[in-house]
Design a protein around this motif. Structure first.
Motif: not given
Length: 242
Positions: A47-56, A81-95, A205-206
């Motif tokens: 949570q809170g990790h973010w990355v900003e990009y220049n796009a062309d 800009r991509e920012e990790i918002d929050s977590s949840f458990y998906d339909a497969e039961g994965d975080l 960084a990702g």
């Protein structure tokens, strides 16, 4: 018949020495089985990790003149800009984690919410759901000899992803990354089209770089190649939360 006595102290010492050799001989380019912090670092999900990009983006319209000159071109530059918002458990039961994505035209403009994607890391892969389409972005363990179908969980045609470079250093602008992964998603060139899809991931960084080109071309009698239509798209990291 003679019986040999086992000196358990010697055996214990040999085991410790063996483990020490394994620990000190482990290098970045070796294949590490299973999931590890080394793999998780290439797609950090917190949570809170973010990355900003220049796009062309370059769009080649299909309205060129009679001489096949690529004159109908539209170019666009913006920031993502991509920012990790929050977590949840998906339909497969994965975080899994929600990724809020924003866009703006220049650095002086406010960020405007664009869409929401998700991502998760499993034992054998790192996955992202982009516009409701799931892709296998990374495969574990990291092995340049193996490939995988990045579209295994969607309805797109098979695309065999593979690692071109593993744990190589790269620099983007003022940002230096000592360990990156180059993932080739599609690389095809013929007399009538060119497809180039590639993503690069850096530790802590990702994704730091992305290219997505899909172009229709024609070979002229003089040997040159002209773009008829299609798009070129590039993302390059400009900043991130360390």
């Amino acid at each position: 018949m003679k019986f040999f006595k086992i000196n358990f102290k010697i055996v214990f010492c040999l085991v410790l020495i063996g483990h020490g050799i394994l620990l000190f001989s482990c290098k970045d380019d070796e294949i590490i089985p299973g999931i590890s912090d080394q793999y998780l670092a290439y797609l950090p999900l917190m949570q809170g990790h973010w990355v900003e990009y220049n796009a062309d983006s370059i769009v080649h319209l299909d309205i060129d003149d009679v001489y096949y000159l690529d004159t109908a071109i539209r170019t666009y530059s913006f920031q993502i800009r991509e920012e990790i918002d929050s977590s949840f458990y998906d339909a497969e039961g994965d975080l899994a984690w929600r990724i809020s994505r924003y866009r703006r035209s220049t650095g002086s403009d406010p960020w405007v919410f664009m869409n929401l994607w998700t991502a998760k890391v499993k034992q054998s892969s790192a996955q992202r759901v982009e516009d409701n389409i799931r892709f296998i972005k990374l495969s574990f363990p990291l092995d340049s000899r193996e490939d995988w179908d990045g579209n295994a969980f969607n309805n797109y045609p098979v695309e065999e992803y593979y690692y071109e470079d593993i744990h190589e250093s790269k620099t983007y602008g003022s940002l230096f990354f000592d360990s990156t992964l180059v993932v080739v998603q599609n690389e095809f060139i013929s007399s009538i089209n060119r497809i180039d899809k590639k993503e690069i991931y850096a530790k802590n960084a990702g994704m730091v770089y992305k290219v997505l080109d899909s172009l229709n071309t024609v070979n002229l009698p003089n040997g040159s190649t002209v773009i008829l239509n299609g798009t070129e798209y590039k993302l390059e990291i400009s900043n991130y939360k360390r």
